[in-house]
Motif scaffolding. Structure first.
Motif: not given
Lengths: 116, 114
Positions: A14-18, A64, A80-84, A115
């Protein structure tokens, strides 16, 4: 012998996950490379290790992204803090040596990161 | 810095026909040149490479490529393709004389049909 292995093969975040992606190079290989392959594109260089030393991280797209190879063998790529826009296949490659002679890079099967 | 251009994103061809996949590169330094093949859900496999010497290089599965320095090209050819050659093909360069990173083109999808 075994080739380059990567795990997991597929990761949905999910977006925001590491996330942490693992690469096991061929035993004895000194050099290790990470590449990012977006859908419909060729692989793009991210970073390079010679043993445990990260000699080139010019391809990392943002702060990130972080990679390590603490004992000169297994490597982990952390996002970190994954984005699409991080959705891609992450490829790892290793080669026997370094220096002035050519050494073939052997690629793993990749980890497909999606993501949401 | 180096760059690679693969102008053909897709190449459809009938089985047993010849095929050429085009690759042009740009670099300010001497380079090594490579062709890789990628089958679905698999990693990249080296088809052939040019390091130095003879400009015509032969690789696995009957493929060959010719290095043309004046035209900065490294086109891949096969005289007779098989269904099993259907895959994505990537041209790549790296700076010669070092164990350096690869710079890839965007790939050419070879689709072989009966």
């Amino acid at each position: 012998g075994a080739g380059v292995s990567q795990s997991p093969r597929y990761k949905v975040a999910k977006r925001g996950q590491d996330v942490a992606l693992r690469c096991d190079p061929i035993s004895g290989h000194v050099s290790l490379f990470w590449y990012q392959q977006a859908l419909g594109q060729g692989p793009e260089f991210l970073t390079y290790f010679q043993n445990e030393a990260q000699l080139d991280k010019s391809g990392l797209p943002s702060d990130r992204f972080f990679a390590e190879r603490p004992e000169g063998s297994v490597s982990t790529l952390k996002i970190q803090r994954t984005q699409q826009e991080d959705s891609a296949v992450y490829l790892c490659a290793s080669s026997f040596s370094f220096g002035t002679t050519y050494n073939e890079q052997f690629f793993g099967p990749g980890t497909r990161l999606t993501v949401l | 810095a180096q760059s690679v251009t693969q102008l053909d994103s897709q190449v459809p061809v009938f089985e047993e026909a010849p095929v050429e996949l085009r690759c042009n590169y740009s670099s300010s330094v001497s380079v090594y040149l490579f062709w890789y093949v990628q089958y679905p859900n698999q990693g990249l496999q080296l088809l052939l490479k040019y390091l130095s010497g003879s400009t015509l290089v032969k690789g696995i599965n009957g493929f060959e490529a010719e290095f043309n320095k004046s035209q900065t090209s490294f086109h891949l050819r096969k005289p007779s393709v098989h269904i099993s050659d259907t895959a994505e093909y990537f041209c790549a360069v790296s700076e010669s004389g070092t164990a350096s990173k690869l710079t890839f083109g965007t790939g050419t999808r070879l689709q072989v049909t009966l």
